[in-house]
Design a protein around this motif. Structure first.
Motif, PDB file in Angstrom:
ATOM      1  N   GLY A  11       4.602 -17.930   3.248  1.00  0.00           N
ATOM      2  CA  GLY A  11       3.158 -17.888   3.521  1.00  0.00           C
ATOM      3  C   GLY A  11       2.395 -17.233   2.381  1.00  0.00           C
ATOM      4  N   CYS A  12       2.959 -16.152   1.834  1.00  0.00           N
ATOM      5  CA  CYS A  12       2.340 -15.485   0.671  1.00  0.00           C
ATOM      6  C   CYS A  12       2.243 -16.428  -0.505  1.00  0.00           C
ATOM      7  CB  CYS A  12       3.169 -14.289   0.243  1.00  0.00           C
ATOM      8  SG  CYS A  12       2.897 -12.832   1.180  1.00  0.00           S
ATOM      9  N   LEU A  13       3.341 -17.069  -0.815  1.00  0.00           N
ATOM     10  CA  LEU A  13       3.363 -17.959  -1.977  1.00  0.00           C
ATOM     11  C   LEU A  13       2.448 -19.162  -1.768  1.00  0.00           C
ATOM     12  CD1 LEU A  13       7.170 -17.783  -2.814  1.00  0.00           C
ATOM     13  CD2 LEU A  13       5.277 -16.604  -3.956  1.00  0.00           C
ATOM     14  N   ALA A  14       2.402 -19.683  -0.555  1.00  0.00           N
ATOM     15  CA  ALA A  14       1.496 -20.799  -0.265  1.00  0.00           C
ATOM     16  C   ALA A  14       0.040 -20.363  -0.412  1.00  0.00           C
ATOM     17  CB  ALA A  14       1.754 -21.339   1.137  1.00  0.00           C
ATOM     18  N   GLY A  15      -0.274 -19.171   0.081  1.00  0.00           N
ATOM     19  CA  GLY A  15      -1.630 -18.660  -0.057  1.00  0.00           C
ATOM     20  C   GLY A  15      -2.026 -18.457  -1.512  1.00  0.00           C
ATOM     21  N   LEU A  16      -1.103 -17.942  -2.310  1.00  0.00           N
ATOM     22  CA  LEU A  16      -1.386 -17.768  -3.735  1.00  0.00           C
ATOM     23  C   LEU A  16      -1.589 -19.118  -4.414  1.00  0.00           C
ATOM     24  CD1 LEU A  16       1.132 -14.925  -4.668  1.00  0.00           C
ATOM     25  CD2 LEU A  16      -1.334 -14.724  -4.307  1.00  0.00           C
ATOM     26  N   LEU A  17      -0.795 -20.101  -4.034  1.00  0.00           N
ATOM     27  CA  LEU A  17      -0.949 -21.433  -4.606  1.00  0.00           C
ATOM     28  C   LEU A  17      -2.304 -22.037  -4.233  1.00  0.00           C
ATOM     29  CD1 LEU A  17       0.408 -23.665  -6.263  1.00  0.00           C
ATOM     30  CD2 LEU A  17       1.322 -24.552  -4.121  1.00  0.00           C
ATOM     31  N   VAL A  18      -2.726 -21.852  -2.988  1.00  0.00           N
ATOM     32  CA  VAL A  18      -4.047 -22.335  -2.569  1.00  0.00           C
ATOM     33  C   VAL A  18      -5.141 -21.598  -3.340  1.00  0.00           C
ATOM     34  CG1 VAL A  18      -5.654 -22.440  -0.615  1.00  0.00           C
ATOM     35  CG2 VAL A  18      -3.280 -23.115  -0.305  1.00  0.00           C
ATOM     36  N   GLY A  19      -4.944 -20.308  -3.614  1.00  0.00           N
ATOM     37  CA  GLY A  19      -5.903 -19.557  -4.420  1.00  0.00           C
ATOM     38  C   GLY A  19      -6.028 -20.130  -5.824  1.00  0.00           C
ATOM     39  N   ILE A  20      -4.900 -20.517  -6.411  1.00  0.00           N
ATOM     40  CA  ILE A  20      -4.925 -21.138  -7.737  1.00  0.00           C
ATOM     41  C   ILE A  20      -5.636 -22.491  -7.683  1.00  0.00           C
ATOM     42  CG2 ILE A  20      -3.466 -22.206  -9.513  1.00  0.00           C
ATOM     43  CD1 ILE A  20      -1.505 -19.864  -9.093  1.00  0.00           C
ATOM     44  N   VAL A  21      -5.382 -23.268  -6.631  1.00  0.00           N
ATOM     45  CA  VAL A  21      -6.070 -24.554  -6.468  1.00  0.00           C
ATOM     46  C   VAL A  21      -7.578 -24.340  -6.370  1.00  0.00           C
ATOM     47  CG1 VAL A  21      -6.399 -26.500  -4.881  1.00  0.00           C
ATOM     48  CG2 VAL A  21      -4.095 -25.769  -5.497  1.00  0.00           C
ATOM     49  N   GLY A  22      -7.997 -23.293  -5.654  1.00  0.00           N
ATOM     50  CA  GLY A  22      -9.419 -22.988  -5.559  1.00  0.00           C
ATOM     51  C   GLY A  22     -10.030 -22.671  -6.915  1.00  0.00           C
ATOM     52  N   LEU A  23      -9.303 -21.932  -7.731  1.00  0.00           N
ATOM     53  CA  LEU A  23      -9.792 -21.650  -9.080  1.00  0.00           C
ATOM     54  C   LEU A  23      -9.855 -22.919  -9.934  1.00  0.00           C
ATOM     55  CD1 LEU A  23      -8.145 -18.242  -9.976  1.00  0.00           C
ATOM     56  CD2 LEU A  23     -10.575 -18.773  -9.959  1.00  0.00           C
ATOM     57  N   THR A  59       6.405 -11.437  -6.751  1.00  0.00           N
ATOM     58  CA  THR A  59       6.823 -11.588  -5.353  1.00  0.00           C
ATOM     59  C   THR A  59       8.165 -12.302  -5.271  1.00  0.00           C
ATOM     60  OG1 THR A  59       4.520 -11.622  -4.611  1.00  0.00           O
ATOM     61  CG2 THR A  59       6.152 -12.535  -3.107  1.00  0.00           C
ATOM     62  N   VAL A  60       8.346 -13.329  -6.084  1.00  0.00           N
ATOM     63  CA  VAL A  60       9.611 -14.074  -6.089  1.00  0.00           C
ATOM     64  C   VAL A  60      10.743 -13.225  -6.664  1.00  0.00           C
ATOM     65  CG1 VAL A  60      10.795 -16.032  -7.159  1.00  0.00           C
ATOM     66  CG2 VAL A  60       8.550 -16.350  -6.138  1.00  0.00           C
ATOM     67  N   LEU A  61      10.473 -12.530  -7.760  1.00  0.00           N
ATOM     68  CA  LEU A  61      11.531 -11.754  -8.420  1.00  0.00           C
ATOM     69  C   LEU A  61      12.010 -10.563  -7.604  1.00  0.00           C
ATOM     70  CD1 LEU A  61      10.266 -11.781 -12.115  1.00  0.00           C
ATOM     71  CD2 LEU A  61      12.123 -13.121 -11.106  1.00  0.00           C
ATOM     72  N   THR A  62      11.156 -10.044  -6.726  1.00  0.00           N
ATOM     73  CA  THR A  62      11.526  -8.887  -5.906  1.00  0.00           C
ATOM     74  C   THR A  62      11.811  -9.279  -4.461  1.00  0.00           C
ATOM     75  OG1 THR A  62       9.212  -8.401  -5.448  1.00  0.00           O
ATOM     76  CG2 THR A  62      10.199  -7.306  -7.353  1.00  0.00           C
ATOM     77  N   ALA A  63      12.166 -10.532  -4.228  1.00  0.00           N
ATOM     78  CA  ALA A  63      12.316 -11.043  -2.859  1.00  0.00           C
ATOM     79  C   ALA A  63      13.395 -10.330  -2.049  1.00  0.00           C
ATOM     80  CB  ALA A  63      12.608 -12.539  -2.889  1.00  0.00           C
ATOM     81  N   ARG A  64      14.283  -9.631  -2.675  1.00  0.00           N
ATOM     82  CA  ARG A  64      15.348  -8.943  -1.926  1.00  0.00           C
ATOM     83  C   ARG A  64      14.871  -7.639  -1.307  1.00  0.00           C
ATOM     84  NH1 ARG A  64      20.773 -10.041  -5.456  1.00  0.00           N
ATOM     85  NH2 ARG A  64      20.448 -12.276  -5.562  1.00  0.00           N
ATOM     86  N   TRP A  65      13.742  -7.140  -1.743  1.00  0.00           N
ATOM     87  CA  TRP A  65      13.216  -5.883  -1.219  1.00  0.00           C
ATOM     88  C   TRP A  65      12.251  -6.156  -0.087  1.00  0.00           C
ATOM     89  CZ3 TRP A  65      11.992  -4.858  -6.933  1.00  0.00           C
ATOM     90  CH2 TRP A  65      13.164  -4.505  -7.600  1.00  0.00           C
ATOM     91  N   ARG A  66      12.216  -5.268   0.872  1.00  0.00           N
ATOM     92  CA  ARG A  66      11.382  -5.501   2.049  1.00  0.00           C
ATOM     93  C   ARG A  66       9.898  -5.438   1.738  1.00  0.00           C
ATOM     94  NH1 ARG A  66      12.649   0.270   4.561  1.00  0.00           N
ATOM     95  NH2 ARG A  66      10.977   1.367   3.505  1.00  0.00           N
ATOM     96  N   TRP A  67       9.502  -4.773   0.692  1.00  0.00           N
ATOM     97  CA  TRP A  67       8.092  -4.603   0.363  1.00  0.00           C
ATOM     98  C   TRP A  67       7.604  -5.593  -0.684  1.00  0.00           C
ATOM     99  CZ3 TRP A  67       7.754  -3.658  -4.767  1.00  0.00           C
ATOM    100  CH2 TRP A  67       8.878  -3.116  -5.379  1.00  0.00           C
ATOM    101  N   HIS A  68       8.401  -6.603  -1.014  1.00  0.00           N
ATOM    102  CA  HIS A  68       8.064  -7.516  -2.103  1.00  0.00           C
ATOM    103  C   HIS A  68       6.722  -8.242  -1.957  1.00  0.00           C
ATOM    104  CE1 HIS A  68       9.879 -10.405   0.664  1.00  0.00           C
ATOM    105  NE2 HIS A  68       9.206 -11.322   0.011  1.00  0.00           N
ATOM    106  N   PRO A  69       6.183  -8.512  -0.748  1.00  0.00           N
ATOM    107  CA  PRO A  69       4.884  -9.191  -0.676  1.00  0.00           C
ATOM    108  C   PRO A  69       3.704  -8.314  -1.104  1.00  0.00           C
ATOM    109  CG  PRO A  69       6.097  -9.507   1.369  1.00  0.00           C
ATOM    110  CD  PRO A  69       6.811  -8.467   0.574  1.00  0.00           C
ATOM    111  N   VAL A  70       3.963  -7.059  -1.454  1.00  0.00           N
ATOM    112  CA  VAL A  70       2.871  -6.162  -1.828  1.00  0.00           C
ATOM    113  C   VAL A  70       2.081  -6.707  -3.017  1.00  0.00           C
ATOM    114  CG1 VAL A  70       4.153  -4.640  -3.386  1.00  0.00           C
ATOM    115  CG2 VAL A  70       2.249  -3.738  -2.070  1.00  0.00           C
ATOM    116  N   PHE A  71       2.725  -7.436  -3.901  1.00  0.00           N
ATOM    117  CA  PHE A  71       2.029  -7.968  -5.075  1.00  0.00           C
ATOM    118  C   PHE A  71       0.987  -9.017  -4.662  1.00  0.00           C
ATOM    119  CE2 PHE A  71       6.276  -6.667  -6.553  1.00  0.00           C
ATOM    120  CZ  PHE A  71       5.874  -5.631  -7.381  1.00  0.00           C
ATOM    121  N   ALA A  72       1.342  -9.861  -3.693  1.00  0.00           N
ATOM    122  CA  ALA A  72       0.389 -10.851  -3.191  1.00  0.00           C
ATOM    123  C   ALA A  72      -0.766 -10.166  -2.465  1.00  0.00           C
ATOM    124  CB  ALA A  72       1.095 -11.832  -2.253  1.00  0.00           C
TER     125      ALA A  72
END
Length: 134
Positions: A11-23, A59-72
């Motif tokens: 969901g985070c990655l999809a939202g970021l992708l939609v944000g890029i599409v908006g730009l 977010t992708v590179l830190t996917a093993r950590w529980r707090w990785h979505p913090v960047f998004a």
């Protein structure tokens, strides 16, 4: 690699992708608006795309950590939250150019989705970790 991503991360990655599409929509509608980004790149390019893509990469590179979505969550808060408070986002919502308005709404909606999914993913990760420890 993508099998370890949970729904919150996707969901985070999809939202970021939609944000890029908006730009990209905003860029196509009014390229002159991004003339400040012309000096480093040689073309009028929305620099927000690089910041959003960087947050997605972290977010992708830190996917093993529980707090990785913090960047998004942080990039969404910076662009939508701080951009709204600094009156940088609002003028684009009332622009006479419909492409600018559509791109701005798309970008903001995607980044809000990324933030909500990121917070939910971090809460879910925290609960899973405390359930295992207890």
């Amino acid at each position: 690699m993508f099998r370890r991503f949970n729904r919150g991360t996707l969901g985070c990655l999809a939202g970021l992708l939609v944000g890029i599409v908006g730009l990209l929509i905003q860029w196509a509608a009014d390229p002159a608006k991004f003339s400040a980004g012309e000096q480093p790149f040689g073309i009028a390019f929305p620099p927000g795309i690089l910041f959003i893509a960087g947050a997605g990469l972290l977010t992708v590179l830190t996917a093993r950590w529980r707090w990785h979505p913090v960047f998004a969550v942080l990039i969404a808060f910076w662009i939508v939250g701080v951009g709204g408070l600094a009156n940088q986002l609002t003028p684009n919502l009332f622009s006479p150019n419909p492409g600018t308005v559509a791109g701005n709404v798309t970008m903001a909606a995607g980044l809000v989705l990324a933030a909500v999914a990121g917070v939910a993913g971090m809460v879910r990760g925290r609960r899973a970790t405390t359930a295992v420890v207890s």
